[in-house]
Design a protein around this motif. Structure first.
Motif, PDB file in Angstrom:
ATOM      1  N   ILE A  72      -4.438   4.774 -11.277  1.00  0.00           N
ATOM      2  CA  ILE A  72      -5.399   4.243 -10.304  1.00  0.00           C
ATOM      3  C   ILE A  72      -6.172   3.087 -10.934  1.00  0.00           C
ATOM      4  CG2 ILE A  72      -7.497   4.772  -8.985  1.00  0.00           C
ATOM      5  CD1 ILE A  72      -6.317   7.656  -8.683  1.00  0.00           C
ATOM      6  N   PHE A 111       2.450   7.716  -6.956  1.00  0.00           N
ATOM      7  CA  PHE A 111       1.742   8.933  -7.344  1.00  0.00           C
ATOM      8  C   PHE A 111       2.425  10.199  -6.823  1.00  0.00           C
ATOM      9  CE2 PHE A 111      -1.284   5.508  -7.603  1.00  0.00           C
ATOM     10  CZ  PHE A 111      -1.860   5.727  -8.838  1.00  0.00           C
ATOM     11  N   GLN A 112       3.595  10.046  -6.212  1.00  0.00           N
ATOM     12  CA  GLN A 112       4.373  11.192  -5.732  1.00  0.00           C
ATOM     13  C   GLN A 112       5.578  11.373  -6.646  1.00  0.00           C
ATOM     14  OE1 GLN A 112       5.262   9.871  -1.768  1.00  0.00           O
ATOM     15  NE2 GLN A 112       3.272  10.486  -0.965  1.00  0.00           N
ATOM     16  N   VAL A 124       1.112   4.098  -3.055  1.00  0.00           N
ATOM     17  CA  VAL A 124       0.932   5.537  -2.832  1.00  0.00           C
ATOM     18  C   VAL A 124       2.154   6.302  -3.334  1.00  0.00           C
ATOM     19  CG1 VAL A 124       0.749   7.312  -1.036  1.00  0.00           C
ATOM     20  CG2 VAL A 124      -0.703   5.289  -0.941  1.00  0.00           C
ATOM     21  N   ARG A 125       3.345   5.763  -3.113  1.00  0.00           N
ATOM     22  CA  ARG A 125       4.583   6.409  -3.585  1.00  0.00           C
ATOM     23  C   ARG A 125       4.604   6.597  -5.092  1.00  0.00           C
ATOM     24  NH1 ARG A 125       9.669   3.618  -2.798  1.00  0.00           N
ATOM     25  NH2 ARG A 125      10.470   5.278  -4.071  1.00  0.00           N
ATOM     26  N   ARG A 163       6.221  10.476 -12.008  1.00  0.00           N
ATOM     27  CA  ARG A 163       5.175   9.917 -11.157  1.00  0.00           C
ATOM     28  C   ARG A 163       4.099   9.312 -12.041  1.00  0.00           C
ATOM     29  NH1 ARG A 163       0.987  14.431  -8.940  1.00  0.00           N
ATOM     30  NH2 ARG A 163       0.409  15.172 -10.998  1.00  0.00           N
ATOM     31  N   TRP A 202      -3.830   0.125 -11.245  1.00  0.00           N
ATOM     32  CA  TRP A 202      -3.658  -0.579  -9.964  1.00  0.00           C
ATOM     33  C   TRP A 202      -4.894  -1.408  -9.648  1.00  0.00           C
ATOM     34  CZ3 TRP A 202       0.499  -2.185  -8.077  1.00  0.00           C
ATOM     35  CH2 TRP A 202       1.665  -1.445  -8.152  1.00  0.00           C
ATOM     36  N   GLY A 209       0.823  -1.212   0.000  1.00  0.00           N
ATOM     37  CA  GLY A 209       0.000   0.000   0.000  1.00  0.00           C
ATOM     38  C   GLY A 209       0.853   1.257   0.000  1.00  0.00           C
ATOM     39  N   ILE A 210       1.889   1.266   0.822  1.00  0.00           N
ATOM     40  CA  ILE A 210       2.801   2.413   0.871  1.00  0.00           C
ATOM     41  C   ILE A 210       3.506   2.589  -0.471  1.00  0.00           C
ATOM     42  CG2 ILE A 210       4.961   3.258   1.903  1.00  0.00           C
ATOM     43  CD1 ILE A 210       3.940   1.972   4.562  1.00  0.00           C
TER      44      ILE A 210
END
Length: 162
Positions: free
Chosen positions: A93, A19-20, A16-17, A87, A96, A12-13
Motif C-alpha cells: 500500500i 493484494f489477492q 486491487v488484484r 500476493r 503504491w 485501480g482494478i
C-alpha cells in the motif's frame, strides 16, 4: 477524458488484484506488463506528435517506478494452496502511494516545464507496465532461485513460517 477515466478504473482494478492471492505461473506473470507497455507505446506514438517533451523527466520517472516495482516484488508473500500462489503484502500500500506520488510529481513538474507528454495516456500505461514488469521479474526470480528455504510462506490458517 473518457480514455483517462477508463485507464484509472482499469489501473485501480489491477492494483486491487495485487493484494489477492494469484497463481504463481511464471510465464503468465509477464503477459500483462508487456501488454501494458506495448499498448502504452502505441498510444504514445499517436500522442507525442506536437507535444513538448522532457526526456530526462520521462526516463527519471520510469527508473523510479521500476524501483517501486522491484520493491513490490521483494515484499511479495507466497503460499502453497493448490500450487504456489503470491500476493502483495501490506507494505505494498505504501509502495503504491509512492508510485502515485512519483506519477503525480512528474506530471506536476512537467506542467511547470511545459512538457505535455508526461500527462499522456500512453505514458501512464507505460509507467504502470514498467512497474508491474519489475515486480514480476523479481517475483519470478524469487520463485526460481529462492526455494522453500529463503521464501516467506503463508501456510493458510496454520500461521506464517519465515
Amino acid at each position: 477524458m473518457v480514455d483517462d477515466v477508463l485507464i484509472v478504473v482499469a489501473v485501480g482494478i489491477l492494483i486491487v488484484r495485487q493484494f489477492q492471492w494469484r497463481s504463481a505461473e511464471p510465464r503468465r506473470m509477464l503477459l500483462l506488463p508487456l501488454l501494458l507497455i506495448a499498448v502504452g507505446l502505441v498510444y504514445l506514438g499517436f500522442e507525442v506528435r506536437g507535444l513538448q517533451r522532457a526526456d530526462w523527466l520521462l526516463v527519471g520517472e520510469l527508473v523510479l517506478v521500476a524501483g517501486t516495482g522491484t520493491a513490490m516484488g521483494c515484499v511479495t508473500r507466497f503460499r502453497r494452496a493448490g500450487g504456489l500462489q503470491y500476493r502483495l503484502t501490506g507494505a505494498g500500500i505504501v509502495l503504491w502511494a509512492v508510485f502515485l506520488a512519483i506519477r503525480i510529481g512528474s506530471f506536476a513538474l512537467a506542467s511547470v516545464l511545459g512538457a505535455q507528454l508526461l500527462d499522456a495516456t500512453g505514458l501512464i500505461l507505460v509507467s504502470f507496465g514498467v512497474n508491474r514488469l519489475a515486480a514480476s521479474l523479481v517475483v519470478r526470480h524469487r520463485i526460481a532461485h529462492g526455494g522453500d528455504k529463503t521464501l516467506a510462506y503463508d501456510q493458510g490458517s496454520a500461521g506464517t513460517r519465515r
